[in-house]
Design an enzyme around this catalytic site. Structure first.
Site, PDB file in Angstrom:
ATOM      1  N   CYS A 113       1.020  -1.446   0.305  1.00  0.00           N
ATOM      2  CA  CYS A 113      -0.103  -0.212   0.322  1.00  0.00           C
ATOM      3  C   CYS A 113       0.640   1.315  -0.115  1.00  0.00           C
ATOM      4  O   CYS A 113       1.305   1.631   1.048  1.00  0.00           O
ATOM      5  CB  CYS A 113      -0.961   0.231   1.349  1.00  0.00           C
ATOM      6  SG  CYS A 113      -2.228   1.940   0.821  1.00  0.00           S
ATOM      7  N   CYS A 131      -1.096   3.780   1.908  1.00  0.00           N
ATOM      8  CA  CYS A 131      -0.246   3.718   3.427  1.00  0.00           C
ATOM      9  C   CYS A 131       1.288   4.314   3.919  1.00  0.00           C
ATOM     10  O   CYS A 131       1.676   4.816   4.989  1.00  0.00           O
ATOM     11  CB  CYS A 131      -0.645   2.697   4.104  1.00  0.00           C
ATOM     12  SG  CYS A 131      -1.867   2.212   3.073  1.00  0.00           S
ATOM     13  N   ASP A 132       1.937   3.654   3.056  1.00  0.00           N
ATOM     14  CA  ASP A 132       3.760   3.350   3.226  1.00  0.00           C
ATOM     15  C   ASP A 132       4.567   4.281   2.717  1.00  0.00           C
ATOM     16  O   ASP A 132       5.993   4.966   3.392  1.00  0.00           O
ATOM     17  CB  ASP A 132       3.977   1.907   3.675  1.00  0.00           C
ATOM     18  CG  ASP A 132       3.199   1.246   4.781  1.00  0.00           C
ATOM     19  OD1 ASP A 132       2.524   1.907   5.466  1.00  0.00           O
ATOM     20  OD2 ASP A 132       3.149   0.443   3.654  1.00  0.00           O
TER      21      ASP A 132
END
Ligand SMILES: Cc1cc2nc3c(=O)[nH]c(=O)nc-3n(C[C@H](O)[C@H](O)[C@H](O)COP(=O)(O)OP(=O)(O)OC[C@H]3O[C@@H](n4cnc5c(N)ncnc54)[C@H](O)[C@@H]3O)c2cc1C
Length: 316
Positions: free
Chosen positions: A143, A146-147
């Site tokens: 992701c 997200c990261d």
């Protein structure tokens, strides 16, 4: 254990499940919708949704998921969040003139229902190469939204060649110094518009006909050994992170014993979303559909809810 009864149980509140719930509500069906996390599905973790018609301001996946949840709330649909269905059994439970065909168990409850809509989506496939298991969460991610920010100013890799891989490579290029796009073929599968943007992006370097042979590092991912499929040569690239987008695995384990699936476990359904079991319908990414997108999942949801209604009418 709490016992619940309903005509229709919808499992999963991603775009597909929520669309099915909206159509089921409008048809006046008695139903329950459960979701093992918060409502929204995979799009929650996506940066931009540019291809959902009518949303000109390019919402983030999270915003679109919220809009779908709000639409459900407006229709007084109570999504039972953090409720995971772990087991589904065929039942022959008679009550109040109705026969409940399924007993679905999860989260300290069991739910009897006459029909099921499976809307449980899919999860990312893994590469299954040396070092992968060791570095998941320590440099390997599924992701970018997200990261990605963790790797600001660094060099990273994206593995894959479809829409999602290219979208996420473009997203990462706004944060990092360089993105290696590693793809096993010599051309991308992504749509033309995304391909053009990626080719015009000075931060993306394509590694064609290449596969990951090994993820290498000490405590965290430090480099990837890449093998060229044409000449067999290998090369080591130093990266702080690798984002994998190489395919999907269906969340169908709890229902596989009751319906036909393809080899990977995607549920086979006809154009009415009915599976090999007359009272089980499958929609969205968990279905053996040729295209896994928000628009196809919501369309499947609408179709399934209407055919569940028809099924109940035929049953009397
Ligand atoms: C990084 C990324 C970017 C993407 N970008 C786009 C894009 O730009 N445009 C686009 O159209 N699509 C995009 N997609 C694809 C899109 O997200 C999916 O096609 C869509 O979400 C499928 O919807 P669904 O309802 O079938 O499944 P999902 O969204 O996967 O939802 C399934 C839901 O079921 C729940 N669930 C699973 N098992 C259980 C269980 N046992 N009990 C209860 N609940 C359960 C899950 O928690 C999940 O919330 C992207 C996907 C990713 C990962």
């Amino acid at each position: 254990m709490k016992e619940l009864k309903t005509d229709l149980l919808i499992i999963g509140a991603g775009p597909g499940g929520m669309a099915a719930a909206l159509y089921a509500k409008r048809s006046g069906l008695d139903f329950i919708i459960v979701e093992k996390n918060m409502a929204g599905g995979q799009i929650i973790n996506t940066d931009l949704i540019e291809n959902y018609p009518g949303f000109l301001d390019n919402p983030s996946g999270f915003e679109l998921a919220q809009k779908l949840s709000e639409h459900c709330k407006k229709f007084e649909i109570d999504i039972m969040e953090y409720f995971s269905i772990d087991k589904i059994e065929e039942a022959d439970h008679k009550d109040g003139g109705k026969t409940y065909k399924f007993k679905s168990t999860g989260s300290d409850s069991y739910i009897y229902s006459r029909a099921l809509i499976i809307a449980t989506g899919a999860k990312p496939d893994r590469l299954d190469v040396k070092g992968e298991a060791e570095f998941i969460g320590k440099g390997i991610s599924f992701c970018a939204t997200c990261d990605g920010a963790l790797y600001r100013g660094k060099e990273v890799a994206v593995v894959g060649g479809g829409d999602t891989a290219v979208e996420e490579a473009l997203f990462l290029s706004n944060l990092v110094d360089k993105v290696y796009l590693i793809h096993r073929r010599d051309e991308l599968r992504a749509c033309d518009m995304l391909q053009c943007r990626a080719r015009d992006n000075g931060k993306i370097e394509f590694l064609w006909s290449s596969v990951v042979e090994e993820f290498v590092g000490d405590e965290k991912l430090e480099s990837i050994i890449i093998k060229n499929k044409n000449d067999g040569s290998t090369r080591k690239i130093a990266v702080a992170a690798a984002f994998e987008y190489v395919g999907w695995e269906p969340n169908s384990d709890m229902i596989k014993h009751l319906v036909d699936t393809d080899q990977k476990g995607f549920i086979i359904a006809d154009m009415t979303m009915k599976t090999s079991h007359e009272a089980i319908f499958a929609i969205g990414d968990v279905r053996n559909t040729p295209f896994r997108q928000v628009i196809t999942a919501v369309a499947d949801g609408a179709v399934a809810a209407m055919y569940v209604d028809k099924y109940f009418l035929e049953q009397g």
